[in-house]
Design an enzyme around this catalytic site. Structure first.
Site, PDB file in Angstrom:
ATOM      1  N   GLU A  22      47.609  20.285 -41.028  1.00  0.00           N
ATOM      2  CA  GLU A  22      48.524  21.020 -40.282  1.00  0.00           C
ATOM      3  C   GLU A  22      48.322  21.446 -38.847  1.00  0.00           C
ATOM      4  O   GLU A  22      48.572  22.476 -38.523  1.00  0.00           O
ATOM      5  CB  GLU A  22      48.704  22.355 -40.865  1.00  0.00           C
ATOM      6  CG  GLU A  22      49.260  22.392 -42.368  1.00  0.00           C
ATOM      7  CD  GLU A  22      49.494  23.711 -43.110  1.00  0.00           C
ATOM      8  OE1 GLU A  22      48.915  24.706 -42.766  1.00  0.00           O
ATOM      9  OE2 GLU A  22      50.362  23.744 -44.039  1.00  0.00           O
ATOM     10  N   GLU A  27      51.398  19.776 -50.308  1.00  0.00           N
ATOM     11  CA  GLU A  27      51.343  21.079 -50.722  1.00  0.00           C
ATOM     12  C   GLU A  27      52.627  21.526 -50.792  1.00  0.00           C
ATOM     13  O   GLU A  27      53.454  21.136 -50.364  1.00  0.00           O
ATOM     14  CB  GLU A  27      50.549  22.151 -49.347  1.00  0.00           C
ATOM     15  CG  GLU A  27      49.160  21.696 -49.246  1.00  0.00           C
ATOM     16  CD  GLU A  27      48.605  22.752 -48.432  1.00  0.00           C
ATOM     17  OE1 GLU A  27      48.873  23.681 -48.281  1.00  0.00           O
ATOM     18  OE2 GLU A  27      47.680  22.085 -47.592  1.00  0.00           O
TER      19      GLU A  27
HETATM   20  C1  GAL Z   1      48.851  25.778 -46.207  1.00  0.00           C
HETATM   21  C2  GAL Z   1      47.413  25.075 -45.848  1.00  0.00           C
HETATM   22  C3  GAL Z   1      46.538  25.713 -46.938  1.00  0.00           C
HETATM   23  C4  GAL Z   1      46.777  27.084 -47.525  1.00  0.00           C
HETATM   24  C5  GAL Z   1      48.229  27.020 -47.838  1.00  0.00           C
HETATM   25  C6  GAL Z   1      48.485  28.349 -48.745  1.00  0.00           C
HETATM   26  O1  GAL Z   1      49.393  25.805 -45.022  1.00  0.00           O
HETATM   27  O2  GAL Z   1      47.278  23.993 -45.495  1.00  0.00           O
HETATM   28  O3  GAL Z   1      45.136  25.503 -46.781  1.00  0.00           O
HETATM   29  O4  GAL Z   1      46.629  28.174 -46.297  1.00  0.00           O
HETATM   30  O5  GAL Z   1      48.781  27.062 -46.642  1.00  0.00           O
HETATM   31  O6  GAL Z   1      50.021  28.269 -49.278  1.00  0.00           O
END
Ligand code: GAL
Length: 719
Positions: free
Chosen positions: A378, A439
């Site tokens: 990110e 994710e």
């Molecule tokens: C994302 C990040 C993860 C975690 C996640 C929580 O933005 O890549 O490491 O923080 O959010 O939802």
């Protein structure tokens, strides 16, 4: 010949910087893997593990040098290590996720005692990835992976890589690239040997002045590696001197073709939708210092308990034990370099490039790994930096595609696969291909095992819905949810108690309802799953009742009874989840039962008309039993091996009672230690501690006591 001595026992530890003049008696004895602090599950301060510590080991050589070189190998220490041997100090190793080694031969006392010292800086150093900004996870301190003493001849094998030429052919040749130490002269014989399908193949080559060499194995009919049939092979390399064997080196490998194409992911030519979860390498109490057994167990949980076919090692290279288990059981892996949203200066970026190299050179033989993540998770675009990380990855390993994880869909596409964190609670139409959802969910819907039923059900449904939409959306290779397990984090994130409750399992790896949204997707031939997502109470939801009741199952149909009433026979909810193999069941018509007799819930599952599973949940909310269960019956007597001990407060049918807050007190007999809070309060009606083996063989007895229920006992063999 190469000889590896595990170097994990007999260390001394002090939680501050200490010179060689400090007495051994001021240190405490420890065994690796080691966490520089044992912590409670939550509500601790990260200053409790962010400090400089000293590790010391006094040792005599296990055998004479006889002209060999001796290396000290560290599999991982968090985050920066300065190693000294008998007063000689090596350059600091910066970075906590990849291995490092020193040639200590010239400083050894061949006949006397040696003093090895590690000054370990476990603070968040802005000059080392992932630091320089905030990070949503904790980088617990310690020499948290294993160490070894490695004897090798000056001429020895440094690394090797097996590259099957055409994994899809009936029979294929395979190139074996070998890297040799600088002291390896040209003209030595190198032999590669492997047994494939009962046939032993051998090929010979001669070392060259360049220090690298490629041997080609003759055509062999390999069984292809796949999630259902994870066939592994071993290749043995032997380096011969004039009249002796100089080195032996074994490589485990598998043969498979993995391709992310514009319309999805293909394994061995067959399209496979990737259903997965992200994994952090941290555990309650011990930080990241989990021995091999716990590492391997996580892979088993993700594959067998959660029914995933892929895991992302967010956000760094993880333990070799975890990856080896992924190879053995057929769990695909997306592995990435350390980092979180922040790109540092040039020196920082150089370390990141070093991480790309270290990750790939450590792990290129794992058939389970199908993607290298070469972007800081990110982070913003950086054309120059990411052109370099991609080029390096492609040069080191032309057989695998690269990816990078971003959170906005217009980000520059320098990788082979567009990794996208889709937090829309839906599924975005891909803007690039190949497209992989890396994710989703996570912070958009944190959920605890002690949360009310409505929230827990919604959490599970969100996971099911996104997996469903992703399956149905053309051009999406898969969806890797955030995340497998709750994890400890900084105060900037999570629920204020140093936990992000983003897992489909809790921090102990115990299921929330969302876990069953995944588990129920496996074929019933593998395992029948039937779980009603309810605590079966009349007034837990807003306005009461249990309508609608979701049931996660891979059965064809379910019968639902509430007390004496047959509510009906239900089919999977295909209208809401058109693409999932096994949509959840959505049971309605339970009505509002206030003032009426409230009976037990009874669900019966059918496949092909046959009754194959059932679940009953008691309506009376009475704790009937304290369950205690050890994951493993036997531990090694090495002072480091550990197993998880799960406890649950359950109703008379074995369902945990999520609001039970019993306090448990553990007692142990035998040469082993309880790792965990003791006494400990149940959270969500469950929890876990670990038992860590001592060094004496015997039987360990662990007893847990709590008020109003009979005590529970488990026995574990050590030996
Ligand atoms: C994302 C990040 C993860 C975690 C996640 C929580 O933005 O890549 O490491 O923080 O959010 O939802």
């Amino acid at each position: 010949m190469r000889k590896i001595y595990p170097f994990n026992a007999g260390w001394l530890f002090m939680s501050q910087r200490a010179g060689d003049d400090v007495a051994d008696t001021d240190f405490v004895p420890v065994t690796l893997p080691h966490s520089n602090a044992l912590l409670p599950v939550n509500h601790f301060d990260d200053a409790e593990y962010q400090f400089i510590s000293t590790y010391r080991k006094r040792f005599r050589l296990p055998r004479p040098l006889d002209g060999q070189r001796v290396f000290i190998d560290f599999a991982g220490a968090m985050i920066s290590a300065t190693v000294s041997i008998n007063g000689h100090t090596f350059a600091e190793h910066r970075g906590g996720y990849t291995p490092f080694a020193y040639d200590i031969t010239d400083y050894l006392h061949a006949d006397g005692e040696n003093l090895l010292t590690v000054h370990l800086d476990s603070t968040e150093r802005a000059d080392i990835p992932p630091f320089g900004y905030v990070v949503d996870y904790l980088t617990f301190g310690g020499i948290y992976r294993e160490a070894a003493l490695r004897y090798v001849a000056p001429a020895h094998i440094v690394n090797a890589r097996v590259r099957p030429d055409d994994p899809m052919a009936q029979s294929t040749t395979a190139d074996v690239d070998v890297w040799l130490s600088d002291a390896t002269p040209a003209g030595l014989t190198l032999i590669a040997q492997a047994t494939i399908d009962g046939h032993t193949v051998t090929v010979e080559g001669v070392t060259t002045a360049e220090g690298t060499l490629t041997l080609t194995l003759p055509p062999c009919a390999y069984k292809r590696w796949s999630p259902d049939s994870p066939q592994m092979y071993t290749l043995d390399l032997t380096l011969l001197g004039a009249d002796e064997t100089l080195d032996g080196y074994a490589v485990r490998f598998g043969v498979r073709q993995a391709v992310f194409a514009d319309d999805g992911f293909y394994l061995n030519g067959e399209k496979l939708f990737l259903r997965g979860l992200n994994r952090h390498q941290t555990y309650p109490y011990i930080g990241a210092a989990a021995p091999a057994r716990l590492q391997r167990k996580d892979a088993d949980i993700i594959k067998y308990e959660l029914g995933c076919n892929i895991v992302r090692t967010s956000h760094y290279p993880q333990s070799k034990h975890f990856l080896e288990r992924c190879d053995e059981i057929g769990l695909l892996v997306f592995e990435e370099i350390p980092g979180w949203q922040h790109i540092g200066d040039e020196a920082w970026q150089a370390l990141s490039l070093r991480d790309v190299r270290a990750m790939i050179e450590r792990d290129w033989n794992h058939p389970s790994i199908v993607l290298w993540g070469v972007r800081i998770n990110e982070s913003w675009d950086n054309t120059e930096f990411y052109t370099r990380t991609n080029a390096l990855a492609r040069q080191l390993d032309p057989t695998r595609q690269t990816t990078g994880v971003r959170f906005w869909p217009e980000s520059e596409f320098l990788e082979d696969v567009y990794g996208y964190n889709d937090f829309t609670n839906s599924v975005l139409e891909p803007t690039q291909t190949p497209w992989l959802i890396t994710e989703f969910n996570g912070h958009m819907f944190p959920t605890k095992t002690i949360d009310g039923e409505e929230r827990q059900v919604e959490h599970a449904i969100r996971h099911a819905r996104i997996q469903d939409r992703a399956l149905g959306m053309g051009g999406v290779s898969g969806a890797i949810g955030w995340c497998a397990f709750d994890y400890n984090t900084h105060k900037e994130f999570g629920s204020g108690d140093r936990i992000c409750y983003h897992g489909v399992m809790d921090i102990f790896r115990l299921p929330k309802y969302a876990a069953y949204a995944y588990a129920s997707q496996v074929s019933p031939q593998q395992r029948i799953v039937l779980q009603a997502a309810t605590i079966w109470a009349m007034g837990d939801r807003s306005a009461g009742g249990n309508d609608p009741l979701y049931i996660f199952s891979n059965c064809d149909e379910v019968d639902v009874y509430a007390g004496k009433d047959h509510i009906g026979r239900f089919m999977p909810e295909r209208a809401e989840f058109p693409y999932l193999q096994h949509p959840p069941f959505k049971v309605t018509g339970l009505g509002m039962r206030w003032g009426e007799e409230f009976g037990d819930l009874h669900v019966v599952g059918y496949i092909d008309g046959q009754r194959v599973a059932e679940q009953r949940i008691s309506c009376d909310g009475q704790p009937a039993q304290l369950l205690l269960c050890a994951d493993d019956p036997t531990l090694a007597a090495d002072g480091a091996d550990m197993t998880r001990i799960v406890f649950k407060i359950v109703d008379r049918y074995g369902n945990r009672l999520p609001y039970a807050r019993h306090i448990l007190t553990f007692a142990i007999e035998g040469d082993a230690q309880i790792i965990g809070e003791n006494p400990i309060a149940a959270a969500g009606g469950q929890g876990a501690v670990y038992v860590k083996a001592g060094t004496r063989a015997g039987v360990i007895k662990l007893t847990a006591q709590t008020a109003r229920l009979p005590a529970a006992t488990v026995h574990i063999n050590i030996g």
